[in-house]
Design a protein around this motif. Sequence first.
Motif, PDB file in Angstrom:
ATOM      1  N   ASN A   1     -17.177  10.248  11.174  1.00 26.74           N
ATOM      2  CA  ASN A   1     -17.559   8.829  11.245  1.00 26.74           C
ATOM      3  C   ASN A   1     -16.692   8.013  12.180  1.00 26.74           C
ATOM      4  N   GLU A   2     -15.692   8.663  12.766  1.00 32.68           N
ATOM      5  CA  GLU A   2     -14.794   7.995  13.704  1.00 32.68           C
ATOM      6  C   GLU A   2     -13.981   6.885  13.068  1.00 32.68           C
ATOM      7  N   LYS A   3     -14.166   6.695  11.774  1.00 33.64           N
ATOM      8  CA  LYS A   3     -13.292   5.710  11.129  1.00 33.64           C
ATOM      9  C   LYS A   3     -12.879   6.238   9.762  1.00 33.64           C
ATOM     10  N   PRO A   4     -11.673   5.904   9.339  1.00 32.07           N
ATOM     11  CA  PRO A   4     -11.200   6.450   8.071  1.00 32.07           C
ATOM     12  C   PRO A   4     -12.081   6.014   6.903  1.00 32.07           C
ATOM     13  N   PRO A   5     -12.060   6.776   5.811  1.00 38.84           N
ATOM     14  CA  PRO A   5     -12.949   6.480   4.678  1.00 38.84           C
ATOM     15  C   PRO A   5     -12.584   5.188   3.943  1.00 38.84           C
ATOM     16  N   PHE A   6     -11.379   4.730   4.121  1.00 41.90           N
ATOM     17  CA  PHE A   6     -10.995   3.410   3.591  1.00 41.90           C
ATOM     18  C   PHE A   6      -9.905   2.859   4.507  1.00 41.90           C
ATOM     19  N   ASP A   7      -9.570   1.610   4.308  1.00 36.58           N
ATOM     20  CA  ASP A   7      -8.632   0.966   5.221  1.00 36.58           C
ATOM     21  C   ASP A   7      -7.218   1.514   4.983  1.00 36.58           C
ATOM     22  N   LEU A   8      -6.768   2.351   5.899  1.00 35.03           N
ATOM     23  CA  LEU A   8      -5.485   3.037   5.692  1.00 35.03           C
ATOM     24  C   LEU A   8      -4.302   2.073   5.775  1.00 35.03           C
ATOM     25  N   ALA A   9      -4.530   0.955   6.437  1.00 39.24           N
ATOM     26  CA  ALA A   9      -3.458  -0.045   6.523  1.00 39.24           C
ATOM     27  C   ALA A   9      -3.200  -0.688   5.162  1.00 39.24           C
ATOM     28  N   GLU A  10      -4.157  -0.499   4.264  1.00 36.84           N
ATOM     29  CA  GLU A  10      -4.017  -1.083   2.918  1.00 36.84           C
ATOM     30  C   GLU A  10      -3.114  -0.255   2.007  1.00 36.84           C
ATOM     31  N   ILE A  11      -2.775   0.976   2.443  1.00 41.09           N
ATOM     32  CA  ILE A  11      -1.859   1.776   1.617  1.00 41.09           C
ATOM     33  C   ILE A  11      -0.496   1.095   1.680  1.00 41.09           C
ATOM     34  N   LYS A  12       0.054   0.822   0.515  1.00 43.04           N
ATOM     35  CA  LYS A  12       1.348   0.132   0.495  1.00 43.04           C
ATOM     36  C   LYS A  12       2.455   1.149   0.257  1.00 43.04           C
ATOM     37  N   PHE A  13       3.451   1.114   1.106  1.00 48.15           N
ATOM     38  CA  PHE A  13       4.589   2.035   0.947  1.00 48.15           C
ATOM     39  C   PHE A  13       5.848   1.241   0.687  1.00 48.15           C
ATOM     40  N   LYS A  14       6.772   1.855   0.014  1.00 48.28           N
ATOM     41  CA  LYS A  14       8.118   1.291  -0.029  1.00 48.28           C
ATOM     42  C   LYS A  14       9.116   2.399  -0.337  1.00 48.28           C
ATOM     43  N   THR A  15      10.332   2.171   0.104  1.00 47.54           N
ATOM     44  CA  THR A  15      11.387   3.091  -0.322  1.00 47.54           C
ATOM     45  C   THR A  15      12.187   2.372  -1.398  1.00 47.54           C
ATOM     46  N   ILE A  16      12.533   3.123  -2.396  1.00 42.73           N
ATOM     47  CA  ILE A  16      13.375   2.593  -3.466  1.00 42.73           C
ATOM     48  C   ILE A  16      14.521   3.589  -3.641  1.00 42.73           C
ATOM     49  N   GLN A  17      15.409   3.263  -4.524  1.00 44.40           N
ATOM     50  CA  GLN A  17      16.549   4.157  -4.673  1.00 44.40           C
ATOM     51  C   GLN A  17      16.135   5.585  -5.064  1.00 44.40           C
ATOM     52  N   ARG A  18      15.069   5.691  -5.882  1.00 40.41           N
ATOM     53  CA  ARG A  18      14.630   7.007  -6.348  1.00 40.41           C
ATOM     54  C   ARG A  18      13.932   7.821  -5.269  1.00 40.41           C
ATOM     55  N   GLY A  19      13.423   7.164  -4.254  1.00 45.68           N
ATOM     56  CA  GLY A  19      12.674   7.905  -3.243  1.00 45.68           C
ATOM     57  C   GLY A  19      11.677   7.014  -2.542  1.00 45.68           C
ATOM     58  N   CYS A  20      10.460   7.493  -2.429  1.00 44.90           N
ATOM     59  CA  CYS A  20       9.458   6.740  -1.690  1.00 44.90           C
ATOM     60  C   CYS A  20       8.189   6.602  -2.548  1.00 44.90           C
ATOM     61  N   VAL A  21       7.566   5.435  -2.450  1.00 40.58           N
ATOM     62  CA  VAL A  21       6.396   5.155  -3.286  1.00 40.58           C
ATOM     63  C   VAL A  21       5.231   4.721  -2.397  1.00 40.58           C
ATOM     64  N   ALA A  22       4.039   5.203  -2.730  1.00 42.00           N
ATOM     65  CA  ALA A  22       2.836   4.734  -2.032  1.00 42.00           C
ATOM     66  C   ALA A  22       1.857   4.247  -3.081  1.00 42.00           C
ATOM     67  N   GLU A  23       1.111   3.230  -2.721  1.00 43.99           N
ATOM     68  CA  GLU A  23       0.132   2.699  -3.666  1.00 43.99           C
ATOM     69  C   GLU A  23      -1.217   2.587  -2.978  1.00 43.99           C
ATOM     70  N   LEU A  24      -2.206   3.235  -3.587  1.00 43.89           N
ATOM     71  CA  LEU A  24      -3.566   3.178  -3.049  1.00 43.89           C
ATOM     72  C   LEU A  24      -4.454   2.548  -4.114  1.00 43.89           C
ATOM     73  N   THR A  25      -5.566   2.015  -3.680  1.00 43.63           N
ATOM     74  CA  THR A  25      -6.462   1.385  -4.647  1.00 43.63           C
ATOM     75  C   THR A  25      -7.732   2.212  -4.804  1.00 43.63           C
ATOM     76  N   MET A  26      -8.161   2.360  -6.058  1.00 41.29           N
ATOM     77  CA  MET A  26      -9.413   3.080  -6.317  1.00 41.29           C
ATOM     78  C   MET A  26     -10.481   2.070  -6.745  1.00 41.29           C
ATOM     79  N   ASP A  27     -11.726   2.420  -6.504  1.00 44.24           N
ATOM     80  CA  ASP A  27     -12.825   1.609  -7.047  1.00 44.24           C
ATOM     81  C   ASP A  27     -12.910   1.867  -8.541  1.00 44.24           C
ATOM     82  N   GLU A  28     -13.512   0.901  -9.222  1.00 45.79           N
ATOM     83  CA  GLU A  28     -13.705   1.025 -10.673  1.00 45.79           C
ATOM     84  C   GLU A  28     -14.352   2.353 -11.066  1.00 45.79           C
ATOM     85  N   SER A  29     -15.342   2.792 -10.258  1.00 44.31           N
ATOM     86  CA  SER A  29     -16.164   3.944 -10.684  1.00 44.31           C
ATOM     87  C   SER A  29     -15.653   5.294 -10.176  1.00 44.31           C
ATOM     88  N   GLU A  30     -14.642   5.290  -9.382  1.00 42.86           N
ATOM     89  CA  GLU A  30     -14.195   6.561  -8.794  1.00 42.86           C
ATOM     90  C   GLU A  30     -13.661   7.550  -9.816  1.00 42.86           C
TER      91      GLU A  30
END
Length: 715
Positions: A64-93
């Motif tokens: 489809n030439e475009k990612p299945p969801f907006d990849l820029a919406e993945i939220k990352f952060k580093t914390i003392q324990r390591g690295c965290v990513a947060e993605l969002t799912m639809d209600e029905s997934e």
Amino acid sequence: MKHLNKIAYIIVLCFLWQSSLHAQTIEKIAPGVWKVSFGTPEKFKPSEFKDAPALDAMKQLQDNEKPPFDLAEIKFKTIQRGCVAELTMDESEQIYGFGLQNNTFQQRGFRKEIRVNSWSTGNVGFSHAPVPFYVSTKGYGVLVNTSRYATFYCGTMRKATESVNIKEGGNASVASSTLDLYKPLEKPSNSMIIEVPFEKGMEIYVFEGPTTKEAIQRYNLYSGGGCMVPAWGLGVKYRGKGDYTDVKAEKLASYFRKNNMPCDMFGLEPGWHSVAYSCSFVWKPSLFPNPDRFIQRMDSMGFKLNLWEHAFTFPTSPLFDPLKDKSGDFSVWKGLVPDFVDPEARKIFGDYHEKTFINKGITAFKLDECDAADYKDAAAQWSFPEMSVFPSGIDGEQMHQLYGVLYQKTLLDVFNRQNKRTFFDVRSSQAFASPYPASLYSDMYDHREFVRMISNSGFSGLVWSPEIRETKSDADLIRRTQSGVLSAQLLFNSWYLNNPPWLQYDYEKNNRDEFLPNAKQLESQVRKLLELRMSLIPYLYSAFATYHFEGIPPFRALVVDFPNDSAVYKIDDEYLIGESLLAAPFIDGTSKRSVYFPAGTWYDFNTDQKYEGGKHYAIEMSLDQIPLFVKEGTILPLAKPIQYITPNTVFEITCHTYGNSCKPSTLFEDNSYTLDYQKDQFNKISLEWNGKKETVTKKGNYPGNSYNVVGWVKH
Ligand code: GAL
């Protein structure tokens, strides 16, 4: 790689999250595959050891030439324990995957820790083959390229920020039990939160669909394509008792031949080593005084001989000195833990196996104990600890996660360079393992879980064998054997049984050579099942070819093909085999169960009774009936059963047609002992029946002949 550069483009995005500035890089790395990188990447990523992607096959899938969801919406952060990513799912997934999970299936609502272990620990995600990869019914897949014990919170956690909008609900009533008090969230949250410990960065691969099935296909193809097992690997595998001598092994081998019990592969368990825990990788003279003669005799009876081992290397082994400086700083069972990250260590280990075993006629190995000691048993710490240090710089945690894959790679490299096919048993695997011809197995033995594992294996490029050992009753023996017949590898693992379980399934009596009064009757029931397995080989072989060339797993949950049918979302005790077969095993010796059929009309393989899709049916079958159903419109090629496969085997095929007209069906033909299929040396034989005329058309470059279509039967 040049064509990759063409399609690859990089967008660097900066955005604010949790008041600190973070950048993530988004890169298209193959058709329909996107890499999102954040922070400092991990050094020992699974991708470092993977095969090249099957790019040509990937290009055949809709991009489809475009990612299945907006990849820029993945939220990352580093914390003392390591690295965290947060993605969002639809209600029905709905979410599936994470490797060979044994006691959960639909994973939304669970916290899954991707940690290799020889036993499950609750339902937290530990597994022989934990894969940090999941797929969604929304039609995409997500892989975290990590060899850490990553945790996926699949909708189990709500961010504090979400509470701001909550004005109602809450728990006004007081719970009256602890069960009630700590019950799961009524509705899982929409957050997929992923934590990778220690690392200050994360790499996520996103696989486009648009369907769940295509996301899985892309994952398998990006891994290098599904494994091509030799046709003999789809036959029957029998592993003899651990302390067998050559004489006992040969005696059992001739029992199979004399009694027409099909068997292709014979496995020796630990006793063949002069020292087995850890391993010497040297034949024990008192049990195997003349290994060359033994190999030759087994070979002359048509058995493909395979050897049990683990990688831990005992001090008397010829491999000990060469590997001494190339191993971890802890021993296991007094043996070295070779650092298989180091290509030199892999070469030493591989070359030795080539010279000592493969060149002498050994066809495969069972790679045992490469997972980790049972976590919940504090005393039995047989494996190396997480704090281990290896010369390559990898630590014990990462090594645990990758050991199964690296071990497979070490020995597979030898078979590949010899242009020989093999089929390993292996007790651990991880990401990108789809091309490895190896079947996972376990000391666990819950039949229900074993069947669920068949469904789960298909989400993450894994092959799984629900092995048969001792059983509780005739019915348990037959039903377990049926599940084995309807799985990727039919394995009788009699490593602690003197005799085949169908002669005596009680462990103690078996080892006292006391046979069941109805041993002959059970033997004949099992023979029928083994023969059915042999009949299915051409169909299964084609399904594996489809796995290799298209990435479609040969064994897969119904949800893979029917992601829009919510009735299948929780079905983990039925699964598809190839395009046209549905298996619904009977568990624990029962003869009754409810079976759900997805869209289409389905025929009982035993009786031709028809069932309409979209409904549940109460189904009852005698022990002589196999819980297998055929989709209407199928041409099912069934072979006349043979005892074992040789390079000259020509299967006599009868095409069974179901319904008034059928879709064409394909037989894959090649030299199933070599890798020549990689050089286009194969044929596709199209079987067609349009309701009036039967046609068989062969196309391809392979000069050999493995099939002879002898008849057609209409159902
Ligand atoms: C276990 C393995 C069994 C058998 C046994 C021999 O670890 O899972 O299948 O091989 O070792 O010691």
